[in-house]
Design an enzyme around this catalytic site. Structure first.
Site, PDB file in Angstrom:
ATOM      1  N   ASN A   1       0.873  -1.174   0.000  1.00  0.00           N
ATOM      2  CA  ASN A   1       0.000   0.000   0.000  1.00  0.00           C
ATOM      3  C   ASN A   1       0.908   1.221   0.000  1.00  0.00           C
ATOM      4  OD1 ASN A   1      -1.781   2.039   0.451  1.00  0.00           O
ATOM      5  ND2 ASN A   1      -2.379   1.399   2.517  1.00  0.00           N
ATOM      6  N   TRP A   2       1.038   1.815  -1.159  1.00  0.00           N
ATOM      7  CA  TRP A   2       1.977   2.944  -1.281  1.00  0.00           C
ATOM      8  C   TRP A   2       1.424   4.246  -0.712  1.00  0.00           C
ATOM      9  CZ3 TRP A   2       4.185   2.232  -6.981  1.00  0.00           C
ATOM     10  CH2 TRP A   2       5.008   1.105  -6.988  1.00  0.00           C
ATOM     11  N   LYS A   3       0.166   4.245  -0.316  1.00  0.00           N
ATOM     12  CA  LYS A   3      -0.459   5.444   0.264  1.00  0.00           C
ATOM     13  C   LYS A   3      -0.200   6.650  -0.669  1.00  0.00           C
ATOM     14  CE  LYS A   3      -0.098   3.279   4.742  1.00  0.00           C
ATOM     15  NZ  LYS A   3       0.044   3.381   6.188  1.00  0.00           N
TER      16      LYS A   3
ATOM     17  N   HIS B   1      -9.417   1.334   5.019  1.00  0.00           N
ATOM     18  CA  HIS B   1      -8.132   1.516   5.699  1.00  0.00           C
ATOM     19  C   HIS B   1      -8.325   2.469   6.886  1.00  0.00           C
ATOM     20  CE1 HIS B   1      -4.005   2.619   6.526  1.00  0.00           C
ATOM     21  NE2 HIS B   1      -3.655   1.523   5.882  1.00  0.00           N
TER      22      HIS B   1
ATOM     23  N   GLU C   1      -6.621   4.832   7.963  1.00  0.00           N
ATOM     24  CA  GLU C   1      -6.378   6.253   7.666  1.00  0.00           C
ATOM     25  C   GLU C   1      -7.618   6.879   7.034  1.00  0.00           C
ATOM     26  OE1 GLU C   1      -2.730   5.601   5.523  1.00  0.00           O
ATOM     27  OE2 GLU C   1      -1.800   5.033   7.420  1.00  0.00           O
TER      28      GLU C   1
ATOM     29  N   GLU D   1      -5.187  -4.625  10.715  1.00  0.00           N
ATOM     30  CA  GLU D   1      -4.132  -3.628  10.914  1.00  0.00           C
ATOM     31  C   GLU D   1      -4.408  -2.885  12.213  1.00  0.00           C
ATOM     32  OE1 GLU D   1      -2.161  -2.455   6.921  1.00  0.00           O
ATOM     33  OE2 GLU D   1      -3.885  -1.155   7.218  1.00  0.00           O
TER      34      GLU D   1
ATOM     35  N   GLY E   1       2.808   2.471  10.968  1.00  0.00           N
ATOM     36  CA  GLY E   1       3.772   3.560  10.816  1.00  0.00           C
ATOM     37  C   GLY E   1       4.472   3.945  12.112  1.00  0.00           C
TER      38      GLY E   1
ATOM     39  N   SER F   1       3.665  -1.920  10.544  1.00  0.00           N
ATOM     40  CA  SER F   1       5.121  -2.017  10.757  1.00  0.00           C
ATOM     41  C   SER F   1       5.691  -3.388  10.394  1.00  0.00           C
ATOM     42  CB  SER F   1       5.487  -1.630  12.195  1.00  0.00           C
ATOM     43  OG  SER F   1       5.100  -0.294  12.444  1.00  0.00           O
TER      44      SER F   1
ATOM     45  N   GLY G   1       3.002  -0.809   4.387  1.00  0.00           N
ATOM     46  CA  GLY G   1       3.139   0.596   4.016  1.00  0.00           C
ATOM     47  C   GLY G   1       4.602   0.936   3.789  1.00  0.00           C
ATOM     48  N   GLY G   2       5.246   1.476   4.810  1.00  0.00           N
ATOM     49  CA  GLY G   2       6.615   2.000   4.705  1.00  0.00           C
ATOM     50  C   GLY G   2       7.607   1.077   4.003  1.00  0.00           C
TER      51      GLY G   2
HETATM   52  P1  13P Z   1       3.258   0.571   7.788  1.00  0.00           P
HETATM   53  O1  13P Z   1       3.740  -0.730   7.182  1.00  0.00           O
HETATM   54  O2  13P Z   1       3.990   1.760   7.313  1.00  0.00           O
HETATM   55  O3  13P Z   1       3.128   0.465   9.268  1.00  0.00           O
HETATM   56  O4  13P Z   1       1.750   0.766   7.224  1.00  0.00           O
HETATM   57  C1  13P Z   1       0.833  -0.260   7.340  1.00  0.00           C
HETATM   58  C2  13P Z   1      -0.364   0.074   6.541  1.00  0.00           C
HETATM   59  O5  13P Z   1      -1.119   0.951   6.894  1.00  0.00           O
HETATM   60  C3  13P Z   1      -0.593  -0.680   5.298  1.00  0.00           C
HETATM   61  O6  13P Z   1      -1.867  -0.461   4.803  1.00  0.00           O
END
Ligand code: 13P
Length: 254
Positions: A12-14, A98, A100, A170, A176, A216, A237-238
Site C-alpha cells: 500500500n503505497w499510500k 483503511h 487512515e 491492521e 507507521g 510495521s 506501508g513503509g
Molecule cells: P506501515 O507498514 O507503514 O506500518 O503501514 C501499514 C499500513 O497501513 C498498510 O496499509
C-alpha cells in the site's frame, strides 16, 4: 498449502510516488523478485500511477489494486473514482476501510460495506481493513471492535460473494509506528476474525478466506508473522516503498 490461501504480499503505497517513481519501483521489483508462483504480490499505487504501473506489470504473480473506490457506479461525485474505472485499468483488488480513511476521511463501517459490495459487484476483490486503536486495546475492547467492524463491513454478502474477499487486520497502534504486534498478538486476532467469518459464512469460507496482517511489517519480522497459522500475508506501508525491503518481504521463508 491451501491453494485458496496462497500468501499475498500487498504494497500500500499510500500518498507516495509520482508516475515516474512508481514505474521505476515496480520495474525494479519485478526484476529483483522474478516470477512468483507460490505467492501473490499486490501493488496498490496512488490512483494517478495505476495506468502506468498496469502498463509495465508483466511478472507472474503480480497484480494491481487501488487504495479506495466509491460505491456508486457513476454520477456527480467530484473527486471520486468508480469500480468500473479501476477495472478499466486492470485492477483486480481494491483496499477498502483503511484506518487512515476511517480516521482522517470519515469512513464508517457502513461506507466500507457499500464499497466492498460495489467492488464485488464489479468483479474486484476488496481488501477489507479492520483494526483497533490503542485506547481500545488498552481497555480490553479489541475483540469487540473487530467483531463490529467485520460484521459491519461484510453483512449482507452471500457465501459466494465472500469467496473473493480478503481481510486485513491492521492494529492502528502498529501502523507507521515501528511497533509491530507480536506474532502471538496478531495470531490471536486473526483466529478470532476467522471464527467470526465462520459463524457468518460457514466452514468453507472460514477455511479459505485470506487474512493479512498490517502494521510495521519489516524484513526482520515477516518470517515470524507468516509462520502463524492464520496469517496469510501482509499489507505493507513503509517497507513497500523501497525495492530492497519489499523484495525481502515478498521472498519471506515459508
Ligand atoms: P506501515 O507498514 O507503514 O506500518 O503501514 C501499514 C499500513 O497501513 C498498510 O496499509
Amino acid at each position: 498449502m491451501n491453494p485458496d490461501r496462497r500468501p499475498l504480499m500487498a504494497a500500500n503505497w499510500k500518498m507516495h510516488k509520482t508516475v515516474t517513481e512508481a514505474v521505476s519501483l515496480v520495474e525494479s521489483l519485478q526484476k529483483e523478485t522474478g516470477p512468483c508462483a507460490d505467492r501473490e504480490v499486490l501493488i496498490a499505487p496512488p490512483f494517478t500511477a495505476l495506468k502506468a504501473v498496469s502498463d509495465v506489470m508483466k511478472q507472474k504473480g503480480y497484480c494491481l489494486g487501488a487504495q479506495n473506490c466509491h460505491w456508486e457506479e457513476k454520477g456527480a461525485f467530484t473527486g471520486e473514482i468508480s469500480t468500473a474505472m479501476l477495472k478499466d485499468l486492470c485492477c483486480t483488488y481494491v483496499i477498502v476501510g483503511h484506518s487512515e480513511r476511517r480516521q482522517l476521511f470519515g469512513e464508517t463501517d457502513e461506507t466500507v460495506r457499500l464499497k466492498g459490495a460495489a467492488a464485488i459487484k464489479a468483479g474486484l476483490a476488496p481488501v477489507v481493513c479492520v483494526g483497533e486503536v490503542l485506547e481500545a486495546r488498552e481497555r480490553g475492547e479489541t475483540f469487540e471492535v473487530i467483531a463490529r467492524q467485520i460484521e459491519g463491513a461484510l453483512k449482507g454478502l452471500s457465501e459466494e460473494q465472500m469467496a473473493g474477499v480478503v481481510i486485513a487486520y491492521e492494529p492502528v497502534w502498529a501502523i507507521g509506528t515501528g511497533r509491530t504486534a507480536s506474532p502471538e498478538q496478531a495470531q490471536e486476532v486473526h483466529a478470532f476474525i476467522r471464527g467470526r467469518v465462520s459463524s457468518l459464512f460457514g466452514k468453507t469460507i472460514e477455511k479459505n478466506v485470506r487474512i493479512l496482517y498490517g502494521g510495521s511489517v519489516k524484513p526482520s519480522n515477516i518470517d515470524a508473522l507468516m509462520a502463524e497459522p492464520d496469517i496469510d500475508g501482509a499489507l505493507v506501508g513503509g517497507a513497500s516503498l523501497e525495492v530492497g525491503s519489499f523484495k525481502s518481504l515478498v521472498q519471506f521463508n515459508f
